[in-house]
Design an enzyme around this catalytic site. Structure first.
Site, PDB file in Angstrom:
ATOM      1  N   CYS A 238       0.751  -1.175   0.306  1.00  0.00           N
ATOM      2  CA  CYS A 238       0.321   0.162  -0.100  1.00  0.00           C
ATOM      3  C   CYS A 238       0.987   1.491  -0.243  1.00  0.00           C
ATOM      4  CB  CYS A 238      -0.398  -0.041   1.482  1.00  0.00           C
ATOM      5  SG  CYS A 238      -1.477  -1.052   1.148  1.00  0.00           S
TER       6      CYS A 238
ATOM      7  N   CYS B 191       2.681   3.415  -3.517  1.00  0.00           N
ATOM      8  CA  CYS B 191       2.181   3.978  -3.924  1.00  0.00           C
ATOM      9  C   CYS B 191       1.061   5.223  -3.425  1.00  0.00           C
ATOM     10  CB  CYS B 191       0.488   4.032  -5.130  1.00  0.00           C
ATOM     11  SG  CYS B 191       0.984   2.301  -5.599  1.00  0.00           S
ATOM     12  N   HIS B 192       1.004   4.895  -1.729  1.00  0.00           N
ATOM     13  CA  HIS B 192       0.324   6.079  -0.820  1.00  0.00           C
ATOM     14  C   HIS B 192       0.912   6.947   0.616  1.00  0.00           C
ATOM     15  CE1 HIS B 192      -3.640   5.316  -2.901  1.00  0.00           C
ATOM     16  NE2 HIS B 192      -3.331   3.813  -2.345  1.00  0.00           N
TER      17      HIS B 192
ATOM     18  N   CYS C 285      -7.403  -1.894  -5.538  1.00  0.00           N
ATOM     19  CA  CYS C 285      -6.142  -2.048  -5.064  1.00  0.00           C
ATOM     20  C   CYS C 285      -5.444  -2.625  -5.142  1.00  0.00           C
ATOM     21  CB  CYS C 285      -5.624  -0.990  -3.965  1.00  0.00           C
ATOM     22  SG  CYS C 285      -5.382   1.084  -4.147  1.00  0.00           S
TER      23      CYS C 285
ATOM     24  N   CYS D  39     -35.163  -1.543   8.112  1.00  0.00           N
ATOM     25  CA  CYS D  39     -34.606  -0.737   9.098  1.00  0.00           C
ATOM     26  C   CYS D  39     -34.717   0.129  10.246  1.00  0.00           C
ATOM     27  CB  CYS D  39     -32.843  -0.435   8.071  1.00  0.00           C
ATOM     28  SG  CYS D  39     -32.302  -1.828   6.387  1.00  0.00           S
TER      29      CYS D  39
ATOM     30  N   CYS E  68     -36.793  -0.402  13.142  1.00  0.00           N
ATOM     31  CA  CYS E  68     -35.716  -0.714  14.288  1.00  0.00           C
ATOM     32  C   CYS E  68     -35.427   0.871  14.405  1.00  0.00           C
ATOM     33  CB  CYS E  68     -34.811  -1.787  14.488  1.00  0.00           C
ATOM     34  SG  CYS E  68     -35.823  -3.618  14.692  1.00  0.00           S
ATOM     35  N   HIS E  69     -34.810   1.479  13.789  1.00  0.00           N
ATOM     36  CA  HIS E  69     -33.701   2.118  13.509  1.00  0.00           C
ATOM     37  C   HIS E  69     -34.422   4.040  13.565  1.00  0.00           C
ATOM     38  CE1 HIS E  69     -30.415  -0.839  14.598  1.00  0.00           C
ATOM     39  NE2 HIS E  69     -30.897  -1.496  13.408  1.00  0.00           N
TER      40      HIS E  69
ATOM     41  N   ARG F 241     -22.813  -6.716   9.753  1.00  0.00           N
ATOM     42  CA  ARG F 241     -23.838  -5.874  10.520  1.00  0.00           C
ATOM     43  C   ARG F 241     -25.316  -5.587   9.794  1.00  0.00           C
ATOM     44  NH1 ARG F 241     -25.662  -5.736  15.409  1.00  0.00           N
ATOM     45  NH2 ARG F 241     -27.204  -7.151  13.586  1.00  0.00           N
TER      46      ARG F 241
ATOM     47  N   CYS G  29     -28.347  -7.717  11.034  1.00  0.00           N
ATOM     48  CA  CYS G  29     -29.920  -7.800  11.147  1.00  0.00           C
ATOM     49  C   CYS G  29     -30.624  -7.998  10.027  1.00  0.00           C
ATOM     50  CB  CYS G  29     -29.780  -5.756  10.880  1.00  0.00           C
ATOM     51  SG  CYS G  29     -29.439  -4.988  11.834  1.00  0.00           S
TER      52      CYS G  29
END
Lengths: 109, 286, 138
Positions: free
Chosen positions: B101, B104-105, B139, B202, B205-206, B243, B247
């Site tokens: 990585c 390049c970065h 990448c 979703c 509940c949220h 996650r 759910c």
């Protein structure tokens, strides 16, 4: 379990003579309890770190006996008295015989 | 009739606990390492004007004091074991091109500052919306000639955690217009689609019940500014799509796969509901 | 609601196990304590145990113990399949006889800490920790 085991340790770099300092340690380890079963219903054998020792210039600060009820990635926080400049040695003992060691220097001004 | 019955059961599951007074936001502030101020409550972005939510809240707000504290010092946060592994991976040459990585970065602290805050984002060359995990794998496969990481496994979450840390405290700011608009709208539709035998979206509940308890679980707004998150339940880092999958499975539905176009769209939409909160990952949740 | 024979059998076995289990557990705890104290009487005071009243997940529960002057402190989780959690032995360079760690609790239960004092006496403290069993996996 000898792969991927890396400790993180926090010790101050400097202290006054006789000062009480705080130490934190964390090590990556599954701490397989021996209570779990795999997908086929077989017990996954226990594989834990069973002992952790912190010494300063060869004298014991803390010596911990670990059981499978210690969480994954065992974490300890404790204090040490630093009489002089020197080296903290941290040692973790694995069920499989592996021993992981790390050291930290501290300078007493 | 059957459908009505199912709806009623689902409504009861939520309704019976809706009577418990909503646990109030106690106004606590999150400062990490005594220096990084994290915005855990912010005015809802304009696109949420019809949702009934005027303040967006980080999941941190919904947690107990003990769980909150695990995130207030990087040494207490077990996710930093993964960040350490991420640093190692960042500097490790892999693949046929002989690159890491860093090739390049360069320095991760410089090159990756602000990156996590704007993902998922449009990739002009590929003509697609890309998640951070998708970009990491692009990448690896196209630049490094290395194998892609499994989308939601520990190598990926370690790299995501390392990149996320470089943006902590910066406001989440994902674009929702222009070329991403179509994907964003798809994500929004998924957010409001009821899934599974429990017929829960979703939003059920949220959006409609955050702050309430569903059995013993304290429902948050489902913000993802803290991902990847160290879940005490898993004793490891959990990826955003992982996650989502959990759910949807909990609604007793067949779920989408991690990295699927559906979850990429949902991630873009859910991320945009956190525009204005700080990047917080890797966070700690129960 | 009806049960077939196998379900009924399994449930009755479960009930029998539940009836027997507490006895076995307390014996295990007594064994652990006896191994640590050698059967000496255990007093109170001079030891502090800090644990959350409610743990959001039993997998990682922060606990702290402190007993000024102690040579060792043992932690037990009374409701775990095996109650032993760990023992802190304090050396001459311990700054204080206190330590913190993170432990696994299989459910709501008492956490017990017992300290061995330099004169050979023992003191204990205990606290109930409620462990919430969430329904939302992930």
């Amino acid at each position: 379990m000898a792969d991927n085991v890396t400790p993180r340790i926090r010790v101050p770099r400097e202290a006054a003579a006789g000062e009480v300092i705080e130490i934190k340690t964390l090590i990556s380890h599954q701490m397989e309890s021996g209570q779990r079963r795999d997908g086929d219903g077989n017990i996954i054998p226990r594989s834990i770190i069973n002992r952790f020792v912190c010494e300063f210039n060869g004298e014991t600060v803390i010596d911990v006996t670990l059981e499978p009820a210690i969480s994954t990635n065992p974490y300890f926080e404790f204090t040490a008295t630093v009489p002089e400049s020197g080296t903290f040695t941290f040692t973790w003992y694995d069920d499989d015989g592996s021993v992981y060691t790390d050291t930290k220097e501290i300078t007493v001004s | 009739m059957r459908k009505v019955l199912q709806r009623t059961v689902a409504a009861m599951a939520l309704g019976s606990i809706a009577s418990i007074a909503m646990a109030q936001d106690d106004g606590a502030d999150l400062v990490i390492n005594g220096e990084i101020e994290i915005t855990v409550r912010a005015p809802a972005p304009a696109h949420m004007s019809d949702t009934g939510i005027d303040t967006i809240l980080s999941g941190w707000v919904f947690r107990s004091d003990e769980t909150r504290q695990l995130e207030m010092d990087d040494f207490d946060n077990p996710a930093f074991l993964a960040v350490d592994r991420g640093i190692e991976a960042w500097n490790t040459v892999e693949g046929t091109e002989g690159k890491s990585c860093a090739t390049c970065h360069g320095d991760v602290e410089e090159s990756m500052a602000g990156v996590r805050a704007v993902y998922p984002r449009w990739n002009e060359e590929a003509g697609e919306v890309r998640t951070l995990a998708g970009q990491i794998n692009d990448c690896r496969t196209n630049q490094m000639g290395a194998d892609a990481y499994a989308y939601d496994k520990s190598d990926m979450t370690a790299m995501e955690a390392l990149i996320s840390v470089q943006s902590r405290g910066m406001p989440v700011n994902v674009a929702i217009e222009g070329p991403v608009a179509e994907t964003w709208a798809q994500g929004q539709e998924l957010y409001y689609t009821r899934f599974g035998q429990l017929e829960l979206s979703c939003a059920n509940c949220h959006e409609q019940n955050y702050g309430n308890y569903i059995r013993a679980d304290h429902l948050s707004q489902g913000q993802i500014n803290g991902f990847p998150t160290y879940r005490l339940k898993n004793a490891g880092l959990v990826q955003t799509h992982n996650r989502f999958r959990g759910c949807i499975r909990d609604t007793r539905a067949e779920t989408f796969a991690v990295g699927s176009p559906e979850f990429v769209a949902l991630e873009l939409y859910v991320a945009s509901r956190g525009n204005g909160l700080s990047v917080e990952g890797p966070s700690v949740r129960p | 609601m009806t049960f077939n024979r196998r379900q009924a059998l399994v449930m009755s076995m479960g009930a029998a196990a539940a009836a027997v289990l507490p006895l076995r557990l307390s014996a295990a705890i007594e064994d652990n304590i006896a191994a640590f104290t050698g059967g000496a009487e255990i007093g109170e005071g001079g030891i502090t145990l800090t644990a959350p009243e409610i743990a959001e997940n039993g997998n990682t529960v922060p606990v702290s113990v402190s007993a000024p002057g102690a040579t060792a402190i043992m932690i037990l989780a009374a409701g775990n399949p095996t109650p032993a959690v760990g023992i802190f032995h304090f050396g001459p360079l311990a700054g204080a006889q206190s330590a913190s760690t993170r432990i696994r609790l299989a459910g709501t239960q008492d956490v017990i800490a017992i300290a061995q004092m330099p004169d050979g006496s023992f003191v204990q403290a205990s606290q109930e920790v409620k462990v919430t069993i969430g329904g939302c996996g992930g």
